[in-house]
Motif scaffolding. Sequence first.
Motif, PDB file in Angstrom:
ATOM      1  N   HIS A  31      27.298  39.981  42.573  1.00 49.25           N
ATOM      2  CA  HIS A  31      28.262  41.033  42.863  1.00 49.25           C
ATOM      3  C   HIS A  31      29.639  40.603  42.378  1.00 49.25           C
ATOM      4  O   HIS A  31      30.060  39.474  42.616  1.00 49.25           O
ATOM      5  N   CYS A  32      30.337  41.510  41.742  1.00 48.38           N
ATOM      6  CA  CYS A  32      31.715  41.275  41.305  1.00 48.38           C
ATOM      7  C   CYS A  32      32.613  41.279  42.540  1.00 48.38           C
ATOM      8  O   CYS A  32      32.477  42.152  43.405  1.00 48.38           O
ATOM      9  N   ILE A  33      33.537  40.324  42.631  1.00 48.13           N
ATOM     10  CA  ILE A  33      34.436  40.283  43.790  1.00 48.13           C
ATOM     11  C   ILE A  33      35.540  41.325  43.684  1.00 48.13           C
ATOM     12  O   ILE A  33      36.229  41.593  44.655  1.00 48.13           O
ATOM     13  N   GLY A  70      40.497  33.599  45.988  1.00 48.14           N
ATOM     14  CA  GLY A  70      40.808  32.477  46.877  1.00 48.14           C
ATOM     15  C   GLY A  70      39.957  32.498  48.134  1.00 48.14           C
ATOM     16  O   GLY A  70      39.518  31.453  48.609  1.00 48.14           O
ATOM     17  N   SER A  71      39.697  33.694  48.660  1.00 45.57           N
ATOM     18  CA  SER A  71      38.869  33.809  49.863  1.00 45.57           C
ATOM     19  C   SER A  71      37.423  33.429  49.575  1.00 45.57           C
ATOM     20  O   SER A  71      36.793  32.736  50.368  1.00 45.57           O
ATOM     21  N   ALA A  72      36.901  33.892  48.439  1.00 48.40           N
ATOM     22  CA  ALA A  72      35.507  33.605  48.086  1.00 48.40           C
ATOM     23  C   ALA A  72      35.288  32.110  47.862  1.00 48.40           C
ATOM     24  O   ALA A  72      34.227  31.580  48.190  1.00 48.40           O
ATOM     25  N   LEU A  73      36.288  31.448  47.295  1.00 48.64           N
ATOM     26  CA  LEU A  73      36.148  30.017  47.003  1.00 48.64           C
ATOM     27  C   LEU A  73      36.750  29.148  48.095  1.00 48.64           C
ATOM     28  O   LEU A  73      36.668  27.927  48.030  1.00 48.64           O
ATOM     29  N   ASP A  74      37.373  29.754  49.100  1.00 48.76           N
ATOM     30  CA  ASP A  74      37.977  29.041  50.216  1.00 48.76           C
ATOM     31  C   ASP A  74      38.968  27.983  49.747  1.00 48.76           C
ATOM     32  O   ASP A  74      38.938  26.834  50.179  1.00 48.76           O
ATOM     33  N   THR A  75      39.852  28.400  48.831  1.00 52.95           N
ATOM     34  CA  THR A  75      40.873  27.499  48.305  1.00 52.95           C
ATOM     35  C   THR A  75      42.020  28.316  47.728  1.00 52.95           C
ATOM     36  O   THR A  75      41.908  29.532  47.574  1.00 52.95           O
ATOM     37  N   ARG A 123      30.896  25.802  44.276  1.00 54.50           N
ATOM     38  CA  ARG A 123      30.840  27.166  44.806  1.00 54.50           C
ATOM     39  C   ARG A 123      31.408  28.113  43.761  1.00 54.50           C
ATOM     40  O   ARG A 123      32.483  27.907  43.236  1.00 54.50           O
ATOM     41  N   GLY A 124      30.672  29.185  43.482  1.00 53.92           N
ATOM     42  CA  GLY A 124      31.086  30.123  42.448  1.00 53.92           C
ATOM     43  C   GLY A 124      31.413  31.498  42.978  1.00 53.92           C
ATOM     44  O   GLY A 124      30.909  31.932  44.017  1.00 53.92           O
ATOM     45  N   ALA A 125      32.282  32.188  42.260  1.00 50.67           N
ATOM     46  CA  ALA A 125      32.601  33.589  42.518  1.00 50.67           C
ATOM     47  C   ALA A 125      32.544  34.290  41.168  1.00 50.67           C
ATOM     48  O   ALA A 125      32.901  33.715  40.141  1.00 50.67           O
ATOM     49  N   LYS A 179      24.013  38.474  36.012  1.00 51.94           N
ATOM     50  CA  LYS A 179      24.834  37.270  36.117  1.00 51.94           C
ATOM     51  C   LYS A 179      25.495  36.910  34.785  1.00 51.94           C
ATOM     52  O   LYS A 179      26.656  36.518  34.752  1.00 51.94           O
ATOM     53  N   LYS A 180      24.769  37.077  33.685  1.00 51.73           N
ATOM     54  CA  LYS A 180      25.309  36.676  32.381  1.00 51.73           C
ATOM     55  C   LYS A 180      26.432  37.584  31.903  1.00 51.73           C
ATOM     56  O   LYS A 180      27.193  37.208  31.026  1.00 51.73           O
TER      57      LYS A 180
END
Length: 104
Positions: free
Chosen positions: A17-19, A73-78, A52-54, A27-28
Amino acid sequence: MSKAAQPQKTRRVPERHCIGCGEPRPKKDLIRVVRAPDGSVSLDFTGKKPGRGAYLCPSSRCFRKARKAGRLGSALDTVIPEELYDVLESEIALSEKEAADAAR
Protein backbone atom coordinates in the motif's frame (compact mmCIF):
# COMPACT_ATOMS: atom_id res chain seq x y z
CA MET A 1 2.38 -43.97 -18.11
CA SER A 2 2.27 -40.27 -19.05
CA LYS A 3 1.40 -37.45 -16.75
CA ALA A 4 -1.79 -35.60 -17.50
CA ALA A 5 -1.31 -31.98 -18.52
CA GLN A 6 -1.59 -29.89 -15.41
CA PRO A 7 -2.55 -26.23 -15.56
CA GLN A 8 0.21 -23.71 -14.95
CA LYS A 9 0.19 -22.19 -11.50
CA THR A 10 -0.07 -18.43 -11.60
CA ARG A 11 2.41 -16.61 -9.43
CA ARG A 12 1.05 -14.11 -6.96
CA VAL A 13 2.36 -10.59 -7.51
CA PRO A 14 3.37 -9.03 -4.18
CA GLU A 15 1.45 -5.84 -3.44
CA ARG A 16 2.07 -3.03 -0.99
CA HIS A 17 0.00 0.00 0.00
CA CYS A 18 1.21 3.49 -0.85
CA ILE A 19 1.53 5.66 2.27
CA GLY A 20 0.32 8.66 0.27
CA CYS A 21 -2.92 7.44 -1.30
CA GLY A 22 -3.37 4.10 0.47
CA GLU A 23 -3.95 2.23 -2.80
CA PRO A 24 -2.50 -1.28 -3.15
CA ARG A 25 -0.10 -1.57 -6.08
CA PRO A 26 2.47 -4.11 -7.25
CA LYS A 27 5.57 -3.81 -5.08
CA LYS A 28 7.86 -3.24 -8.07
CA ASP A 29 5.83 -0.17 -9.14
CA LEU A 30 6.43 1.62 -5.84
CA ILE A 31 9.42 3.45 -4.35
CA ARG A 32 10.67 1.91 -1.11
CA VAL A 33 12.10 4.05 1.65
CA VAL A 34 13.91 2.00 4.27
CA ARG A 35 15.11 2.60 7.82
CA ALA A 36 18.14 0.39 8.30
CA PRO A 37 18.86 -1.36 11.61
CA ASP A 38 21.49 1.32 12.34
CA GLY A 39 18.80 4.03 12.07
CA SER A 40 19.83 5.52 8.73
CA VAL A 41 17.09 6.24 6.20
CA SER A 42 17.59 5.78 2.46
CA LEU A 43 15.84 4.95 -0.80
CA ASP A 44 15.84 1.30 -1.80
CA PHE A 45 15.38 0.72 -5.53
CA THR A 46 16.15 -3.01 -5.28
CA GLY A 47 13.61 -3.77 -2.56
CA LYS A 48 16.15 -5.97 -0.80
CA LYS A 49 17.84 -3.72 1.76
CA PRO A 50 17.37 -4.88 5.34
CA GLY A 51 15.20 -2.80 7.63
CA ARG A 52 11.72 -1.40 7.96
CA GLY A 53 10.26 -0.20 4.68
CA ALA A 54 7.53 2.19 3.58
CA TYR A 55 6.23 2.38 0.03
CA LEU A 56 5.22 5.39 -2.04
CA CYS A 57 3.71 5.74 -5.51
CA PRO A 58 5.97 7.52 -8.00
CA SER A 59 3.47 10.38 -8.06
CA SER A 60 4.06 13.93 -6.88
CA ARG A 61 0.47 14.05 -5.58
CA CYS A 62 1.08 11.04 -3.28
CA PHE A 63 4.47 12.43 -2.26
CA ARG A 64 3.01 15.80 -1.25
CA LYS A 65 0.16 14.13 0.65
CA ALA A 66 2.53 11.80 2.56
CA ARG A 67 4.99 14.59 3.33
CA LYS A 68 2.33 17.02 4.55
CA ALA A 69 0.78 14.43 6.87
CA GLY A 70 4.18 13.17 8.09
CA ARG A 71 3.29 9.61 7.08
CA LEU A 72 6.80 8.61 6.03
CA GLY A 73 8.27 9.45 9.44
CA SER A 74 5.37 7.73 11.19
CA ALA A 75 5.63 4.57 9.07
CA LEU A 76 9.37 4.30 9.71
CA ASP A 77 9.16 5.56 13.32
CA THR A 78 11.97 8.07 12.79
CA VAL A 79 12.65 11.64 11.68
CA ILE A 80 13.11 11.91 7.92
CA PRO A 81 15.98 14.23 6.87
CA GLU A 82 15.09 17.05 4.45
CA GLU A 83 17.82 15.83 2.08
CA LEU A 84 15.97 12.53 1.66
CA TYR A 85 12.74 14.38 0.86
CA ASP A 86 14.65 16.39 -1.78
CA VAL A 87 16.12 13.24 -3.36
CA LEU A 88 12.74 11.50 -3.27
CA GLU A 89 11.04 14.50 -4.88
CA SER A 90 13.62 14.62 -7.70
CA GLU A 91 13.28 10.85 -8.31
CA ILE A 92 9.49 11.18 -8.55
CA ALA A 93 9.78 14.16 -10.91
CA LEU A 94 12.15 12.15 -13.11
CA SER A 95 9.78 9.17 -13.06
CA GLU A 96 6.81 11.34 -14.04
CA LYS A 97 8.82 12.93 -16.88
CA GLU A 98 9.82 9.51 -18.22
CA ALA A 99 6.21 8.34 -18.07
CA ALA A 100 5.03 11.44 -19.94
CA ASP A 101 7.72 10.97 -22.61
CA ALA A 102 6.76 7.31 -23.04
CA ALA A 103 3.10 8.26 -23.49
CA ARG A 104 3.93 10.47 -26.46
